[in-house]
Write a protein that holds these residues in place. Sequence first.
Motif, PDB file in Angstrom:
ATOM      1  N   MET A   1      18.558   4.404  37.485  1.00  0.00           N
ATOM      2  CA  MET A   1      19.479   4.450  38.624  1.00  0.00           C
ATOM      3  C   MET A   1      20.885   4.929  38.284  1.00  0.00           C
ATOM      4  SD  MET A   1      18.317   0.798  40.268  1.00  0.00           S
ATOM      5  CE  MET A   1      16.567   0.458  40.524  1.00  0.00           C
ATOM      6  N   LEU A   2      21.230   4.895  37.020  1.00  0.00           N
ATOM      7  CA  LEU A   2      22.581   5.269  36.605  1.00  0.00           C
ATOM      8  C   LEU A   2      22.515   6.253  35.449  1.00  0.00           C
ATOM      9  CD1 LEU A   2      24.213   1.713  36.616  1.00  0.00           C
ATOM     10  CD2 LEU A   2      24.735   3.556  38.235  1.00  0.00           C
ATOM     11  N   ASP A   3      23.601   6.972  35.247  1.00  0.00           N
ATOM     12  CA  ASP A   3      23.711   7.833  34.080  1.00  0.00           C
ATOM     13  C   ASP A   3      23.658   6.948  32.832  1.00  0.00           C
ATOM     14  OD1 ASP A   3      24.352   9.551  32.068  1.00  0.00           O
ATOM     15  OD2 ASP A   3      26.314  10.135  32.857  1.00  0.00           O
ATOM     16  N   PRO A   4      22.661   7.152  31.957  1.00  0.00           N
ATOM     17  CA  PRO A   4      22.541   6.287  30.780  1.00  0.00           C
ATOM     18  C   PRO A   4      23.809   6.196  29.945  1.00  0.00           C
ATOM     19  CG  PRO A   4      20.599   7.661  30.997  1.00  0.00           C
ATOM     20  CD  PRO A   4      21.584   8.146  32.020  1.00  0.00           C
ATOM     21  N   ASP A   5      24.602   7.272  29.907  1.00  0.00           N
ATOM     22  CA  ASP A   5      25.837   7.252  29.122  1.00  0.00           C
ATOM     23  C   ASP A   5      26.880   6.314  29.710  1.00  0.00           C
ATOM     24  OD1 ASP A   5      24.748   9.108  27.391  1.00  0.00           O
ATOM     25  OD2 ASP A   5      25.613  10.828  28.446  1.00  0.00           O
TER      26      ASP A   5
END
Length: 364
Positions: free
Chosen positions: A215-219
């Motif tokens: 759901m989110l940018d892993p970074d």
Amino acid sequence: MSQGSPEPGEARPTRGVPPVQHQISIPDSVPMVLLLGQRDEVLRAVERGFPTVDIHVRGNLMTLEGPGADVALAERLVDELATIAEQGEPLSADAVERAVAMLAAVTQERPAQVLSMNILSSRGRTIRPKTVGQRDYVEAIDRHTVVFGIGPAGTGKTYLAMAKAVNALQSKQVSRIVLTRPAVEAGERLGFLPGTLSDKIDPYLRPLYDALHDMLDPDSIPRLMAAGTIEVAPLAYMRGRTLNDAFIVLDEAQNTSAEQMKMFLTRLGFGSRIVVTGDVTQVDLPTGTRSGLAMVEEILADIDDVAFCRLTSADVVRHRLVGEIIDAYGRWDADQRGAGAVVRPSGRPETRGPGPARASRHER
């Protein structure tokens, strides 16, 4: 042009009953590429859903021929799919199968309203409910401060709750997300795992991390966690806290005791929401300990702003077999009860007879 034909062994038009023919003119505002799918994937799924109906497509004109009732239902399906395609939403064979199931259930629900409801768009994909039960669950989260999502594995209880949490954070409805689970063994022993206490607990929280990465940018996740904007922690870490302005998700709640459930629910602070998810047939608590999730509806049933949503095998969005497996275990449990066995909340039957009772376990 495409013509549908029944698969071997599937129902065919009844002999002696004259077929009817309907023509549907698809509006120019509906992209036919979306309506039919890549390489006619969507059209093929419609044909599989209605094997008694012959379907021909030429340009924007679709002709349906077959038994009257089936043609009428297929026409409703095409109208629903056209509504979705007109909104620019992608269609798939899976969406067609779910729409057919909704229409066959003879409810007032429109598949287009369910399948086009977006919760969160991230990383090139959109998370949305896929069944009426999931839609009702998502709407309950919008309307209530505390929501319990109860149902079998694969119904999207946790995934949809986390999507709503991320959506609430991104839209600034809350300032942080708190995700928690009880660290209860499911056949393995926590103490025998290698590493520090953090290393031992991490496997229990891994499903929550995996969903976050979808759901989110892993970074961005390490940065958000370092800032305290997102917290993933065992349930024991919640004691003594008050959580204000937060979206709080308790996963695997069937593995909480009544005392733990009370402790967790009383963490609710101002401006916060709670979603509790679990499956009362998958309890891993020690024998004799009743699940807090199994008890909580009896305790909170009359409290306003608390909702209980029950999902079933019809809401499973994993492999088709998962729903059938869940139903098979449900029938097995019912047979055990009918045979005089006492099935505990964990799903483990205990046979009552002369002498000391013996517990027999079955694999889940």
